[in-house]
Write a protein that holds these residues in place. Structure first.
Motif, mmCIF file in Angstrom:
data_model
loop_
_atom_site.group_PDB
_atom_site.id
_atom_site.type_symbol
_atom_site.label_atom_id
_atom_site.label_comp_id
_atom_site.label_asym_id
_atom_site.label_seq_id
_atom_site.Cartn_x
_atom_site.Cartn_y
_atom_site.Cartn_z
ATOM 1 N N GLY A 128 6.188 0.093 17.210
ATOM 2 C CA GLY A 128 4.820 0.448 17.572
ATOM 3 C C GLY A 128 4.643 1.836 18.149
ATOM 4 N N GLU A 129 5.734 2.543 18.428
ATOM 5 C CA GLU A 129 5.674 3.886 19.003
ATOM 6 C C GLU A 129 5.850 4.935 17.903
ATOM 7 O OE1 GLU A 129 5.054 4.601 22.256
ATOM 8 O OE2 GLU A 129 4.794 2.435 22.550
ATOM 9 N N PRO A 130 4.989 5.973 17.866
ATOM 10 C CA PRO A 130 5.121 6.999 16.820
ATOM 11 C C PRO A 130 6.355 7.866 17.018
ATOM 12 C CG PRO A 130 3.363 7.561 18.364
ATOM 13 C CD PRO A 130 3.855 6.206 18.751
ATOM 14 N N THR A 144 11.471 -2.983 14.627
ATOM 15 C CA THR A 144 10.589 -2.881 13.470
ATOM 16 C C THR A 144 10.237 -1.411 13.260
ATOM 17 O OG1 THR A 144 9.680 -5.069 13.856
ATOM 18 C CG2 THR A 144 8.384 -3.595 12.475
ATOM 19 N N VAL A 145 10.488 -0.942 12.061
ATOM 20 C CA VAL A 145 10.210 0.437 11.686
ATOM 21 C C VAL A 145 9.178 0.390 10.563
ATOM 22 C CG1 VAL A 145 11.211 2.602 10.892
ATOM 23 C CG2 VAL A 145 12.587 1.030 12.259
ATOM 24 N N LYS A 146 8.036 1.046 10.790
ATOM 25 C CA LYS A 146 6.924 0.940 9.842
ATOM 26 C C LYS A 146 6.466 2.326 9.409
ATOM 27 C CE LYS A 146 2.388 -1.216 9.401
ATOM 28 N NZ LYS A 146 1.397 -2.055 10.053
ATOM 29 N N GLN A 147 6.391 2.530 8.104
ATOM 30 C CA GLN A 147 5.840 3.762 7.558
ATOM 31 C C GLN A 147 4.326 3.592 7.448
ATOM 32 O OE1 GLN A 147 8.174 3.663 3.923
ATOM 33 N NE2 GLN A 147 9.206 5.555 4.531
ATOM 34 N N THR A 148 3.576 4.598 7.922
ATOM 35 C CA THR A 148 2.110 4.586 7.832
ATOM 36 C C THR A 148 1.639 5.955 7.363
ATOM 37 O OG1 THR A 148 1.707 5.372 10.083
ATOM 38 C CG2 THR A 148 1.998 2.993 9.810
ATOM 39 N N ALA A 149 0.340 6.067 7.118
ATOM 40 C CA ALA A 149 -0.232 7.358 6.739
ATOM 41 C C ALA A 149 -0.082 8.373 7.868
ATOM 42 C CB ALA A 149 -1.702 7.182 6.368
ATOM 43 N N GLN A 150 -0.023 7.899 9.098
ATOM 44 C CA GLN A 150 0.114 8.786 10.260
ATOM 45 C C GLN A 150 1.572 9.146 10.552
ATOM 46 O OE1 GLN A 150 -1.771 5.815 10.475
ATOM 47 N NE2 GLN A 150 -3.576 7.011 9.904
ATOM 48 N N GLY A 151 2.514 8.498 9.944
ATOM 49 C CA GLY A 151 3.929 8.769 10.169
ATOM 50 C C GLY A 151 4.703 7.490 10.408
ATOM 51 N N ASN A 157 0.813 -1.219 0.000
ATOM 52 C CA ASN A 157 0.000 0.000 0.000
ATOM 53 C C ASN A 157 0.848 1.273 0.000
ATOM 54 O OD1 ASN A 157 -2.328 -1.630 0.144
ATOM 55 N ND2 ASN A 157 -2.160 -1.716 2.357
ATOM 56 N N GLY A 158 2.007 1.231 -0.647
ATOM 57 C CA GLY A 158 2.859 2.402 -0.754
ATOM 58 C C GLY A 158 3.747 2.678 0.449
ATOM 59 N N TYR A 159 3.729 1.794 1.444
ATOM 60 C CA TYR A 159 4.512 1.996 2.665
ATOM 61 C C TYR A 159 5.462 0.826 2.883
ATOM 62 C CZ TYR A 159 0.992 5.539 3.645
ATOM 63 O OH TYR A 159 0.171 6.619 3.566
ATOM 64 N N ASN A 160 6.580 1.117 3.569
ATOM 65 C CA ASN A 160 7.573 0.094 3.882
ATOM 66 C C ASN A 160 7.545 -0.255 5.356
ATOM 67 O OD1 ASN A 160 8.825 -0.087 1.275
ATOM 68 N ND2 ASN A 160 9.749 1.893 1.659
ATOM 69 N N GLN A 161 7.868 -1.502 5.652
ATOM 70 C CA GLN A 161 8.099 -1.939 7.022
ATOM 71 C C GLN A 161 9.426 -2.672 7.021
ATOM 72 O OE1 GLN A 161 4.960 -3.873 9.292
ATOM 73 N NE2 GLN A 161 6.461 -5.311 10.106
ATOM 74 N N LEU A 162 10.375 -2.163 7.815
ATOM 75 C CA LEU A 162 11.716 -2.725 7.894
ATOM 76 C C LEU A 162 11.905 -3.336 9.271
ATOM 77 C CD1 LEU A 162 14.644 -3.054 6.801
ATOM 78 C CD2 LEU A 162 15.112 -0.782 7.748
#
Length: 170
Positions: A90-92, A78-85, A61-66
């Protein structure tokens, strides 16, 4: 008996001499899938020394999770790109993925360019990075790099990615 064994050995070896030595033509993907996963090992050499870790990179969906896992499975991030940042375990956070990598790891590499390198065999210089892909493997009839080497032209930084698994999800 010895003569027949010798003749068999000679005929086998002469057959090996007739085997073509030209490498087979590797076919690369013409498109980048919408969703994919790459699993492998990353090693980094910079002024402070060398580091290595296992990695898993998911793109959906256009986002990466490393996900980075240290040697022998000790320590995982775990570093995850989301629409919110950006979410780190799991911590923003208010950083970009590149900013987080530089702050926490002391280095970064162009993850956004990795899809072009892996799926379309684009090994040009990108954003000051020299890219080399010399070894390849065939998965489902399509060629993928096995080893990707990146070196930055302005920094003492070399990164080697050993791709163990490449999955096209969509």
């Amino acid at each position: 008996m010895k003569i027949s064994a010798l003749l068999l050995l000679v005929s086998f070896l002469s057959g090996c001499l007739l085997t073509p030595t030209q490498p087979e033509q590797v076919v690369y993907s013409s498109s980048i899938p919408n969703a994919w996963t790459i699993i492998g090992r990353i090693s980094v050499t910079n002024k402070r020394g060398s580091e290595a870790a296992n990695f898993k990179l998911n793109h959906q969906n256009g986002y990466n999770q490393l996900t980075l896992t240290g040697a022998f499975g000790f320590g995982q991030t775990t570093v995850k790109q989301t629409a919110q940042g950006l979410l780190v375990d799991g911590e923003p956070t208010y950083q970009t993925l590149e900013e987080w990598m530089v702050l926490e790891l002391g280095w970064y590499f162009p993850i956004s360019a990795l899809a072009n390198i892996v799926f379309k065999y684009d090994d040009n210089t990108i954003e000051g990075w020299h890219i080399s892909t010399k070894k390849h493997r065939i998965l489902n009839g399509i060629g993928y790099p096995k080893i990707i080497r990146l070196s930055h032209s302005n920094k003492h930084l070399k990164i080697k990615l050993l791709l163990q698994e490449v999955n096209r999800l969509k």
